[in-house]
Scaffold this motif. Sequence first.
Motif, PDB file in Angstrom:
ATOM      1  N   MET A   1       0.834  -1.196   0.000  1.00 27.36           N
ATOM      2  CA  MET A   1       0.000   0.000   0.000  1.00 27.36           C
ATOM      3  C   MET A   1       0.868   1.244   0.000  1.00 27.36           C
ATOM      4  SD  MET A   1      -2.680   1.398   2.908  1.00 27.36           S
ATOM      5  CE  MET A   1      -1.404   2.311   3.793  1.00 27.36           C
ATOM      6  N   LYS A   2       0.548   2.179  -0.844  1.00 31.04           N
ATOM      7  CA  LYS A   2       1.248   3.456  -0.846  1.00 31.04           C
ATOM      8  C   LYS A   2       1.049   4.136   0.499  1.00 31.04           C
ATOM      9  CE  LYS A   2       1.436   7.886  -3.227  1.00 31.04           C
ATOM     10  NZ  LYS A   2       0.841   8.725  -4.293  1.00 31.04           N
ATOM     11  N   ASP A   3       2.108   4.728   1.010  1.00 31.60           N
ATOM     12  CA  ASP A   3       2.019   5.377   2.314  1.00 31.60           C
ATOM     13  C   ASP A   3       1.071   6.568   2.226  1.00 31.60           C
ATOM     14  OD1 ASP A   3       2.373   6.301   4.847  1.00 31.60           O
ATOM     15  OD2 ASP A   3       4.555   6.330   4.779  1.00 31.60           O
ATOM     16  N   LYS A   4      -0.028   6.488   2.957  1.00 31.20           N
ATOM     17  CA  LYS A   4      -1.041   7.530   2.916  1.00 31.20           C
ATOM     18  C   LYS A   4      -0.992   8.431   4.144  1.00 31.20           C
ATOM     19  CE  LYS A   4      -4.148   4.528   0.270  1.00 31.20           C
ATOM     20  NZ  LYS A   4      -5.492   3.899   0.186  1.00 31.20           N
ATOM     21  N   PHE A   5       0.020   8.257   4.973  1.00 38.16           N
ATOM     22  CA  PHE A   5       0.078   8.990   6.221  1.00 38.16           C
ATOM     23  C   PHE A   5       0.941  10.244   6.094  1.00 38.16           C
ATOM     24  CE2 PHE A   5      -0.584   4.512   7.483  1.00 38.16           C
ATOM     25  CZ  PHE A   5      -1.832   4.657   8.080  1.00 38.16           C
ATOM     26  N   ARG A   6       0.386  11.358   6.516  1.00 40.95           N
ATOM     27  CA  ARG A   6       1.111  12.624   6.542  1.00 40.95           C
ATOM     28  C   ARG A   6       1.871  12.760   7.854  1.00 40.95           C
ATOM     29  NH1 ARG A   6      -3.887  13.228   4.030  1.00 40.95           N
ATOM     30  NH2 ARG A   6      -4.861  13.166   6.094  1.00 40.95           N
ATOM     31  N   ALA A   7       2.727  13.786   7.909  1.00 37.41           N
ATOM     32  CA  ALA A   7       3.544  13.974   9.112  1.00 37.41           C
ATOM     33  C   ALA A   7       2.671  14.174  10.348  1.00 37.41           C
ATOM     34  CB  ALA A   7       4.479  15.170   8.912  1.00 37.41           C
ATOM     35  N   PHE A   8       1.581  14.933  10.189  1.00 35.94           N
ATOM     36  CA  PHE A   8       0.700  15.172  11.337  1.00 35.94           C
ATOM     37  C   PHE A   8      -0.008  13.889  11.757  1.00 35.94           C
ATOM     38  CE2 PHE A   8      -3.231  16.877  13.358  1.00 35.94           C
ATOM     39  CZ  PHE A   8      -2.607  17.520  14.418  1.00 35.94           C
ATOM     40  N   ASP A   9      -0.297  13.012  10.798  1.00 36.76           N
ATOM     41  CA  ASP A   9      -0.893  11.725  11.120  1.00 36.76           C
ATOM     42  C   ASP A   9       0.050  10.903  12.005  1.00 36.76           C
ATOM     43  OD1 ASP A   9      -2.894  12.522   9.370  1.00 36.76           O
ATOM     44  OD2 ASP A   9      -2.120  11.333   7.693  1.00 36.76           O
ATOM     45  N   ILE A  10       1.336  10.961  11.680  1.00 33.23           N
ATOM     46  CA  ILE A  10       2.329  10.215  12.456  1.00 33.23           C
ATOM     47  C   ILE A  10       2.438  10.797  13.867  1.00 33.23           C
ATOM     48  CG2 ILE A  10       4.731   9.480  12.576  1.00 33.23           C
ATOM     49  CD1 ILE A  10       3.159   8.244  10.272  1.00 33.23           C
ATOM     50  N   VAL A 195      -8.767   5.861   5.975  1.00 34.85           N
ATOM     51  CA  VAL A 195      -9.447   6.899   6.758  1.00 34.85           C
ATOM     52  C   VAL A 195      -8.591   8.163   6.816  1.00 34.85           C
ATOM     53  CG1 VAL A 195     -10.270   7.534   9.054  1.00 34.85           C
ATOM     54  CG2 VAL A 195     -10.779   5.268   8.131  1.00 34.85           C
ATOM     55  N   ALA A 196      -7.292   7.999   7.059  1.00 34.90           N
ATOM     56  CA  ALA A 196      -6.405   9.156   7.140  1.00 34.90           C
ATOM     57  C   ALA A 196      -6.370   9.937   5.827  1.00 34.90           C
ATOM     58  CB  ALA A 196      -4.993   8.703   7.516  1.00 34.90           C
ATOM     59  N   GLU A 197      -6.434   9.215   4.705  1.00 35.27           N
ATOM     60  CA  GLU A 197      -6.357   9.869   3.405  1.00 35.27           C
ATOM     61  C   GLU A 197      -7.696  10.436   2.952  1.00 35.27           C
ATOM     62  OE1 GLU A 197      -4.389   8.835  -0.874  1.00 35.27           O
ATOM     63  OE2 GLU A 197      -5.788   7.354  -0.070  1.00 35.27           O
ATOM     64  N   MET A 198      -8.780   9.664   3.096  1.00 34.30           N
ATOM     65  CA  MET A 198     -10.071  10.048   2.558  1.00 34.30           C
ATOM     66  C   MET A 198     -10.943  10.836   3.530  1.00 34.30           C
ATOM     67  SD  MET A 198      -9.598   8.764  -0.390  1.00 34.30           S
ATOM     68  CE  MET A 198     -11.222   9.072  -1.083  1.00 34.30           C
ATOM     69  N   LYS A 199     -10.750  10.575   4.833  1.00 37.58           N
ATOM     70  CA  LYS A 199     -11.569  11.244   5.846  1.00 37.58           C
ATOM     71  C   LYS A 199     -10.678  11.758   6.977  1.00 37.58           C
ATOM     72  CE  LYS A 199     -15.534   8.234   4.910  1.00 37.58           C
ATOM     73  NZ  LYS A 199     -16.494   7.257   5.494  1.00 37.58           N
ATOM     74  N   PRO A 200      -9.835  12.729   6.652  1.00 44.72           N
ATOM     75  CA  PRO A 200      -8.881  13.192   7.675  1.00 44.72           C
ATOM     76  C   PRO A 200      -9.549  13.754   8.920  1.00 44.72           C
ATOM     77  CG  PRO A 200      -8.916  14.667   5.778  1.00 44.72           C
ATOM     78  CD  PRO A 200      -9.662  13.444   5.380  1.00 44.72           C
ATOM     79  N   ALA A 201     -10.713  14.395   8.765  1.00 43.88           N
ATOM     80  CA  ALA A 201     -11.396  14.949   9.938  1.00 43.88           C
ATOM     81  C   ALA A 201     -11.781  13.838  10.908  1.00 43.88           C
ATOM     82  CB  ALA A 201     -12.632  15.730   9.509  1.00 43.88           C
ATOM     83  N   LEU A 202     -12.241  12.711  10.357  1.00 50.10           N
ATOM     84  CA  LEU A 202     -12.596  11.572  11.194  1.00 50.10           C
ATOM     85  C   LEU A 202     -11.359  10.979  11.864  1.00 50.10           C
ATOM     86  CD1 LEU A 202     -14.659   9.502  12.194  1.00 50.10           C
ATOM     87  CD2 LEU A 202     -14.304   8.222  10.060  1.00 50.10           C
TER      88      LEU A 202
END
Length: 226
Positions: A1-10, A195-202
């Motif tokens: 899977m392509k990494d979909k996590f941003r720095a803030f997600d980490i 979820v992190a990529e498509m629904k960041p608010a959630l």
Amino acid sequence: MKDKFRAFDILLAILVFGSIWGLVEVVGGGILIKLNVPVRATILTGLGLGVMAVAFAIYRKVWILLAAPLIAMAVKQLVVPVLGLPVTCMANGSLAVALEGLAFGGAAFALSGPMKKSFSARAMAGFGGAFVGGTAFWAIGMRAAPCAYLLSFNSTAGFFRFMTHESLLWAAFSALTVPAGYALGEKLRDKIGSVAEMKPALYYAGSTAAIALCWGVSAYAISQGF
């Protein structure tokens, strides 16, 4: 899977999984004390590193394993504002968490490639992280925050007793919990990434709620004598 996590997600992941580890230490540790379980450190080490294995499998970032223990230590230090105890009250427990996290982070870094495919590599990372962390705890804790229990191992014979009564038990249990945690993280990786990529608010709301819940439950548990 392509990494979909941003720095803030980490960053949120560090806070979430560090808070979960802290919750395990506070609530799980309190329950084990009340039940008078003799291998409390073994169980808590295995569960803590299992939680870290979940995070590593999801995010594939070693520095989560190095930073999250700091959050777990902060949760344990809630005894300071909640009960008015000195910071040194949790010195040994906090030191153990830090050393376990650092050692497991090093093991996971060395075995990061094989861990993606091999159960044995995951078990080795758990065993090595817990064993090295436990050995370092004996060496450093004896000088930084010596308690009566640690001082009972303050000899050459005591060192070998600590290895058999503590470090090896921590390592053996962690060799089971880390592969289990990693397998769970692999199952969650795509779902959480989506979820992190498509629904960041959630993702942000869920992460914030999890952090608040862990800290709130831990503070309440401490106030109730855990």
